[in-house]
Design a protein around this motif. Sequence first.
Motif, short mmCIF file in Angstrom:
data_model
loop_
_atom_site.label_atom_id
_atom_site.label_comp_id
_atom_site.label_asym_id
_atom_site.label_seq_id
_atom_site.Cartn_x
_atom_site.Cartn_y
_atom_site.Cartn_z
N LYS A 20 0.74 -1.18 -0.07
CA LYS A 20 -0.14 -0.09 0.05
C LYS A 20 0.81 1.12 0.03
O LYS A 20 0.64 2.35 -0.64
CB LYS A 20 -0.83 0.00 1.27
N LYS A 21 1.76 1.41 0.70
CA LYS A 21 3.01 2.38 0.80
C LYS A 21 3.28 2.57 -0.56
O LYS A 21 3.52 3.51 -0.89
CB LYS A 21 3.83 2.11 1.89
N VAL A 22 3.94 1.60 -0.96
CA VAL A 22 4.68 1.67 -2.45
C VAL A 22 3.81 2.25 -3.54
O VAL A 22 4.16 2.91 -4.33
CB VAL A 22 5.21 0.09 -2.86
N ILE A 23 2.59 1.49 -3.62
CA ILE A 23 1.61 2.19 -4.38
C ILE A 23 1.18 3.51 -4.37
O ILE A 23 1.17 4.46 -5.34
CB ILE A 23 0.18 1.40 -4.33
N SER A 73 -6.54 5.84 -6.88
CA SER A 73 -5.97 5.92 -5.55
C SER A 73 -7.13 5.64 -4.54
O SER A 73 -6.99 5.55 -3.61
CB SER A 73 -5.29 7.20 -5.18
N LEU A 74 -8.41 5.85 -5.11
CA LEU A 74 -9.35 5.79 -4.09
C LEU A 74 -9.55 4.22 -3.82
O LEU A 74 -10.30 3.89 -2.63
CB LEU A 74 -11.02 5.97 -4.94
N ASN A 75 -9.28 3.18 -4.50
CA ASN A 75 -9.08 1.85 -4.09
C ASN A 75 -8.14 1.78 -2.94
O ASN A 75 -8.38 0.43 -2.37
CB ASN A 75 -8.60 1.11 -5.11
N LEU A 76 -7.25 2.47 -2.48
CA LEU A 76 -6.30 2.16 -1.33
C LEU A 76 -7.02 2.51 0.09
O LEU A 76 -6.75 2.04 0.89
CB LEU A 76 -5.21 3.26 -1.66
N GLN A 77 -8.36 2.94 -0.12
CA GLN A 77 -8.98 3.24 1.16
C GLN A 77 -9.56 1.96 1.85
O GLN A 77 -9.44 1.88 2.86
CB GLN A 77 -10.30 4.12 0.83
N THR A 78 -9.75 0.86 0.96
CA THR A 78 -10.04 -0.32 1.62
C THR A 78 -9.05 -1.58 1.17
O THR A 78 -9.26 -2.82 1.33
CB THR A 78 -11.36 -0.84 1.03
N PHE A 79 -7.74 -1.22 0.84
CA PHE A 79 -6.83 -2.02 0.20
C PHE A 79 -6.40 -2.91 1.50
O PHE A 79 -6.17 -2.41 2.49
CB PHE A 79 -5.59 -1.03 -0.17
N PRO A 80 -6.21 -4.17 1.26
CA PRO A 80 -6.20 -4.87 0.05
C PRO A 80 -7.45 -5.57 -0.17
O PRO A 80 -7.75 -6.27 -1.06
CB PRO A 80 -5.32 -6.36 0.58
N PHE A 81 -8.73 -4.96 0.50
CA PHE A 81 -9.79 -5.40 -0.08
C PHE A 81 -10.46 -4.41 -0.91
O PHE A 81 -11.14 -3.57 -0.63
CB PHE A 81 -10.93 -5.52 1.32
N LEU A 90 -17.93 1.01 -7.00
CA LEU A 90 -17.62 2.10 -7.82
C LEU A 90 -16.33 2.70 -8.33
O LEU A 90 -15.88 2.72 -9.51
CB LEU A 90 -18.56 3.63 -7.32
N PRO A 91 -15.34 2.71 -7.35
CA PRO A 91 -13.95 3.27 -7.61
C PRO A 91 -13.25 2.16 -8.53
O PRO A 91 -12.64 2.49 -9.53
CB PRO A 91 -13.19 3.28 -6.31
N PHE A 122 -1.92 -1.86 -13.60
CA PHE A 122 -1.26 -3.17 -13.30
C PHE A 122 -0.91 -3.39 -12.08
O PHE A 122 -1.08 -4.55 -11.59
CB PHE A 122 0.05 -2.93 -14.14
N THR A 123 -0.39 -2.73 -11.33
CA THR A 123 -0.06 -2.84 -9.91
C THR A 123 -1.45 -3.21 -8.97
O THR A 123 -1.34 -4.00 -8.17
CB THR A 123 0.85 -1.49 -9.23
N TYR A 124 -2.71 -2.30 -9.38
CA TYR A 124 -3.62 -2.79 -8.68
C TYR A 124 -4.29 -4.21 -9.17
O TYR A 124 -4.65 -4.94 -8.36
CB TYR A 124 -4.56 -1.80 -9.11
N PHE A 125 -3.93 -4.53 -10.48
CA PHE A 125 -4.34 -5.89 -10.95
C PHE A 125 -3.69 -6.95 -10.24
O PHE A 125 -4.42 -7.80 -9.89
CB PHE A 125 -4.07 -5.81 -12.37
N ILE A 126 -2.40 -6.62 -9.86
CA ILE A 126 -1.67 -7.75 -9.17
C ILE A 126 -2.14 -8.03 -7.97
O ILE A 126 -2.08 -8.95 -7.22
CB ILE A 126 -0.02 -7.54 -9.27
N SER A 127 -2.32 -6.75 -7.33
CA SER A 127 -2.89 -6.80 -5.80
C SER A 127 -4.33 -7.47 -5.49
O SER A 127 -4.43 -7.40 -4.32
CB SER A 127 -3.12 -5.28 -5.50
#
Length: 234
Positions: free
Chosen positions: A42-45, A81-89, A95-96, A138-143
């Motif tokens: 999460k920090k790296v992203i 970056s809105l997907n980081l609010q619930t990362f890794p879920f 919607l994001p 691509f980073t989100y896809f791997i995550s």
Amino acid sequence: MNFLHLVAYGATGLAFCFLVLSLACGLYYLAELVEEYTVYTKKVIKVMTMVVVAIHFLLCIFDRLPVLQLLFSVFCHGVYSLNLQTFPFIQLSSLPFISSCVLVFVDHFLWFKYFTRYYRPFMDIASFFGICVWLIPFTYFISLSANDNALPLSDPSAADMIPHQQKTGLFKTLFGFLGIKQQQSQQDQSFSSQSFDLQQPSYHNIQTPYNTNMTTPVSRSHYASNQLQNRKAL
């Protein structure tokens, strides 16, 4: 066509197969790394997103790329970056996430249309698409693989404290070489060794009833035989 051309075609196909297998192995190790270090990921992203946004502004200043398209790309990365609010879920129906999937293809289409009208070297175009367009998605896809293996914890910082299966991979070895979580692994090993020592019983001070019961009859019989000999002597 001579035989050497056939050998060249076979070698080209073999090299392509090795390339595909190498990419598959690389994706596997990246997914394993994300599953093992969710908090660090999460920090790296976050850092990668800020670097990509800074590259957009530098391209606007030095290379005079269109401002509106660069601002649209920055807006796309803000939605990512809105997907980081619930990362890794990451909810696939949220919607994001749906907006991110749509914006990735729209951003790619706009920049592809721009570079077809204005000539740039191939390496510049490939580098721009690889870093500024496809790197963060691509980073989100791997995550996405970390979503199934993470536990619903209230404290996100405790996600890396969960014991995982010991897997030896390229990126995990690299992180271990850099010293990440090395101190924690040493503490876990020392704690496991101490618990093993506490659980292991000591057999030195245990006296079995077999020994006590056997020594007593022997000593009594020996004492009785001595008394009989003394009486005969008298």
